[in-house]
Motif scaffolding. Sequence first.
Motif, PDB file in Angstrom:
ATOM      1  N   LYS A   1       0.850  -1.190   0.000  1.00  0.00           N
ATOM      2  CA  LYS A   1       0.000   0.000   0.000  1.00  0.00           C
ATOM      3  C   LYS A   1       0.886   1.240   0.000  1.00  0.00           C
ATOM      4  N   VAL A   2       0.635   2.129  -0.957  1.00  0.00           N
ATOM      5  CA  VAL A   2       1.440   3.336  -1.110  1.00  0.00           C
ATOM      6  C   VAL A   2       0.520   4.541  -1.260  1.00  0.00           C
ATOM      7  N   ARG A   3       0.851   5.635  -0.549  1.00  0.00           N
ATOM      8  CA  ARG A   3       0.086   6.870  -0.714  1.00  0.00           C
ATOM      9  C   ARG A   3       0.508   7.548  -2.007  1.00  0.00           C
ATOM     10  N   ASP A   4      -0.456   7.800  -2.864  1.00  0.00           N
ATOM     11  CA  ASP A   4      -0.170   8.391  -4.170  1.00  0.00           C
ATOM     12  C   ASP A   4      -1.256   9.418  -4.481  1.00  0.00           C
ATOM     13  N   LYS A   5      -0.853  10.667  -4.668  1.00  0.00           N
ATOM     14  CA  LYS A   5      -1.787  11.754  -4.987  1.00  0.00           C
ATOM     15  C   LYS A   5      -2.871  11.899  -3.926  1.00  0.00           C
ATOM     16  N   GLY A   6      -2.451  11.777  -2.668  1.00  0.00           N
ATOM     17  CA  GLY A   6      -3.371  11.999  -1.555  1.00  0.00           C
ATOM     18  C   GLY A   6      -4.219  10.816  -1.172  1.00  0.00           C
ATOM     19  N   ALA A   7      -4.112   9.696  -1.879  1.00  0.00           N
ATOM     20  CA  ALA A   7      -4.916   8.512  -1.569  1.00  0.00           C
ATOM     21  C   ALA A   7      -4.025   7.291  -1.482  1.00  0.00           C
ATOM     22  N   VAL A   8      -4.398   6.352  -0.606  1.00  0.00           N
ATOM     23  CA  VAL A   8      -3.649   5.111  -0.464  1.00  0.00           C
ATOM     24  C   VAL A   8      -4.118   4.124  -1.515  1.00  0.00           C
ATOM     25  N   THR A   9      -3.190   3.659  -2.339  1.00  0.00           N
ATOM     26  CA  THR A   9      -3.532   2.726  -3.412  1.00  0.00           C
ATOM     27  C   THR A   9      -2.721   1.437  -3.269  1.00  0.00           C
ATOM     28  N   ILE A  10      -3.222   0.398  -3.901  1.00  0.00           N
ATOM     29  CA  ILE A  10      -2.528  -0.887  -3.919  1.00  0.00           C
ATOM     30  C   ILE A  10      -1.588  -0.912  -5.113  1.00  0.00           C
ATOM     31  N   LYS A  11      -0.320  -1.154  -4.848  1.00  0.00           N
ATOM     32  CA  LYS A  11       0.660  -1.317  -5.915  1.00  0.00           C
ATOM     33  C   LYS A  11       1.348  -2.666  -5.746  1.00  0.00           C
ATOM     34  N   VAL A  12       2.108  -3.041  -6.759  1.00  0.00           N
ATOM     35  CA  VAL A  12       2.815  -4.322  -6.716  1.00  0.00           C
ATOM     36  C   VAL A  12       4.304  -4.076  -6.898  1.00  0.00           C
ATOM     37  N   ALA A  13       5.094  -4.653  -6.005  1.00  0.00           N
ATOM     38  CA  ALA A  13       6.554  -4.616  -6.143  1.00  0.00           C
ATOM     39  C   ALA A  13       6.974  -5.905  -6.838  1.00  0.00           C
ATOM     40  N   HIS A  14       7.414  -5.783  -8.077  1.00  0.00           N
ATOM     41  CA  HIS A  14       7.790  -6.942  -8.876  1.00  0.00           C
ATOM     42  C   HIS A  14       9.278  -7.221  -8.710  1.00  0.00           C
ATOM     43  N   LEU A  15       9.597  -8.449  -8.340  1.00  0.00           N
ATOM     44  CA  LEU A  15      10.989  -8.853  -8.138  1.00  0.00           C
ATOM     45  C   LEU A  15      11.386  -9.828  -9.239  1.00  0.00           C
ATOM     46  N   VAL A  16      12.556  -9.596  -9.834  1.00  0.00           N
ATOM     47  CA  VAL A  16      13.069 -10.461 -10.899  1.00  0.00           C
ATOM     48  C   VAL A  16      14.332 -11.145 -10.386  1.00  0.00           C
ATOM     49  N   ILE A  17      14.310 -12.481 -10.382  1.00  0.00           N
ATOM     50  CA  ILE A  17      15.445 -13.279  -9.930  1.00  0.00           C
ATOM     51  C   ILE A  17      16.003 -14.055 -11.114  1.00  0.00           C
ATOM     52  N   GLY A  18      17.295 -13.959 -11.344  1.00  0.00           N
ATOM     53  CA  GLY A  18      17.940 -14.703 -12.417  1.00  0.00           C
ATOM     54  C   GLY A  18      18.874 -15.764 -11.869  1.00  0.00           C
ATOM     55  N   VAL A  19      18.806 -16.969 -12.449  1.00  0.00           N
ATOM     56  CA  VAL A  19      19.729 -18.050 -12.087  1.00  0.00           C
ATOM     57  C   VAL A  19      20.843 -18.060 -13.119  1.00  0.00           C
ATOM     58  N   ASP A  20      22.086 -17.847 -12.682  1.00  0.00           N
ATOM     59  CA  ASP A  20      23.182 -17.784 -13.648  1.00  0.00           C
ATOM     60  C   ASP A  20      23.675 -19.183 -13.998  1.00  0.00           C
ATOM     61  N   THR A  21      24.692 -19.260 -14.830  1.00  0.00           N
ATOM     62  CA  THR A  21      25.166 -20.553 -15.309  1.00  0.00           C
ATOM     63  C   THR A  21      25.834 -21.378 -14.219  1.00  0.00           C
ATOM     64  N   ASP A  22      26.154 -20.757 -13.084  1.00  0.00           N
ATOM     65  CA  ASP A  22      26.697 -21.489 -11.940  1.00  0.00           C
ATOM     66  C   ASP A  22      25.610 -21.933 -10.975  1.00  0.00           C
ATOM     67  N   GLY A  23      24.357 -21.614 -11.306  1.00  0.00           N
ATOM     68  CA  GLY A  23      23.246 -21.997 -10.443  1.00  0.00           C
ATOM     69  C   GLY A  23      22.955 -21.023  -9.330  1.00  0.00           C
ATOM     70  N   ARG A  24      23.665 -19.904  -9.272  1.00  0.00           N
ATOM     71  CA  ARG A  24      23.416 -18.902  -8.242  1.00  0.00           C
ATOM     72  C   ARG A  24      22.241 -18.016  -8.645  1.00  0.00           C
ATOM     73  N   LYS A  25      21.481 -17.622  -7.645  1.00  0.00           N
ATOM     74  CA  LYS A  25      20.298 -16.795  -7.884  1.00  0.00           C
ATOM     75  C   LYS A  25      20.630 -15.335  -7.569  1.00  0.00           C
ATOM     76  N   HIS A  26      20.304 -14.440  -8.505  1.00  0.00           N
ATOM     77  CA  HIS A  26      20.606 -13.028  -8.367  1.00  0.00           C
ATOM     78  C   HIS A  26      19.319 -12.218  -8.442  1.00  0.00           C
ATOM     79  N   ALA A  27      19.129 -11.291  -7.518  1.00  0.00           N
ATOM     80  CA  ALA A  27      18.021 -10.339  -7.633  1.00  0.00           C
ATOM     81  C   ALA A  27      18.427  -9.295  -8.659  1.00  0.00           C
ATOM     82  N   LEU A  28      17.852  -9.374  -9.844  1.00  0.00           N
ATOM     83  CA  LEU A  28      18.238  -8.478 -10.927  1.00  0.00           C
ATOM     84  C   LEU A  28      17.633  -7.094 -10.764  1.00  0.00           C
TER      85      LEU A  28
END
Length: 439
Positions: free
Chosen positions: A206-233
Motif C-alpha cells: 500500500k502506497v500513498r499516491d496523490k493523496g490517496a492510499v492505493t494498492i501497488k505491486v513490487a515486482h521482483l526479478v530473480i535470475g539463475v546464472d550458469t553457476d546456479g546462483r540466484k541473483h536479484a536483478l
Amino acid sequence: MAVGKDTYVSNSQPDPGAESTPDTAAGRRLAASLAPAAIDALLADAKAAGTPIDGVDGLLNQMTKAVLERALQAEMTHHLGYERDDPAGHGTGNSRNGSGAKTVSTTNGPVTINVPRDRNGEFEPQIVPKRTRRVGQIDEVVLSCYARGMSTRDIEAHLFEVYGVKASRELVSNITDVVTDEIEIWRNRPIDEVYPIVYIDGIRIKVRDKGAVTIKVAHLVIGVDTDGRKHALGCWIAEAEGAKFWHSVLTQLRNRGLHDILIACCDGLTGLPEAITAVFPDTVVQTCVVHVIRNAMRFVSYQDRKKIAKSMKAIYTAPTVEAADLALKDLDNEWGSHYPGVLDVWRRAWNEFIPFLDYPVELRRVVYTTNAIESINFQLRKITKTRGHFPSDDAAMKLLYLGLRNISSKRGGESGTGTWGWKTALNTLVIHFPGRLPL
C-alpha cells in the motif's frame, strides 16, 4: 543472497572456521594483550564505587569516553606535529586551544567527550568528525532494525530503552536515507549476458499516491546464472501491469547487459508473456505450476481438496503433452460439473504450462515453481505489513532493498551454494537449448 554487483540467494551459512578478517584478528590480539590484573582492578574499582558495568553511567561508557578522548588527543598531536608542552611547538604558528564538550551516541549509551581545538581552527578530527553525533555502530543498529520491519517509532523507543540514545523519527529516516545512492547503483549495475532461468513474481503493498492510499505491486526479478546462483536483478513498483510496463522492465535488463533468457518462469502477469517474446524472442515462457495448483484450489471445498490434488498431480507429472491432455479431460469428467473454476484455471494457463512437459525430471524440479522467489517475497511481506502504507514509492523501495540486503546477510552471501541439483539441470539445458549457453 548478497546485495552488491549481483544478489545471490542461497541456503548455506557462513563457515565458522573461515579465516578471520584483519579487523577481527586485530581485535582478538588487542583483547589478548589486556592484562587480566588491570581488568580485575577496573572491575574491583567499579564495584567499590557502585558503578555498573554497562548503561549510560557504566564502566564501559567511561572507558569509551577515555578511549575516544585519548584518540582525539593523538589526532591533534599528529595534526600539529608535536606533543603537548613540547618546546618544538614554539613558533610553528599553531597550538592547542583548549577543548569543547560534545555528546555523541554510542552502543554503550550517550557519551560526553572533550574534543580538542587548535588555535587556527584547522583541526578536522577523524575518529569523531565535526557535526557527527553518532559513533560506533548506531547507524548499523538503525538500519538493521529498519530492515527487519520495525517502524521508525519502534526504533526510536528501542534506541532509548537499550542504548539511552534519544533519536527522533526524522533522524531515523535520515540514517536510512543513506542507502538511496546505493539503491540507484544496484538498480543500474551491469548484469550477466545470459541467465538460463529467470523467475518473476510480485508482492502487493500500500502506497500513498496523490493523496490517496492505493494498492501497488513490487515486482521482483530473480535470475539463475550458469553457476546456479540466484541473483536479484531488480525490483519495480507499479500500480498497473501490462505489456508496456513489462516491455520497459525487460528493456532495462537488456540495456544492462542481458542478451538471452532460456526459460522465464512467472505466474499469469498481465502482458508479461507478450513482452518477453518481443524483447527476447527465443525465450520459453513457463507458468509456475504451483501457482496454477494454488489458484485452482481456491475453488475447491475442503473435503474434496485431497481428491482434486491427486487428479491434478496426474496432469503436471504426465510424461507427455498428450498424457497431460488426457489427465485434464479426466479431471473435467470427474469434477468439471462441481468445480468449473478449477478447469477454467488450467485452461487459461495451458499454453504457458505445457512447455514444462517437454523437460526431463531433472529440469522440471528447477522450473516447477517460483518458490525460489516466493521465499524471498514471504520475508519481504513480513517487513512491509508492519508499515500499513508507505508515503511514497521511494520509501517502499528503501525498505524492500534493505530487506533484500538483510536476507543476503543471513544466507551466506557470495560464499553460499546455488540451486539444488543444478549440474544435472545445466546438462539438460545444454541439450534443449544448444549453442545458447556461454562456454
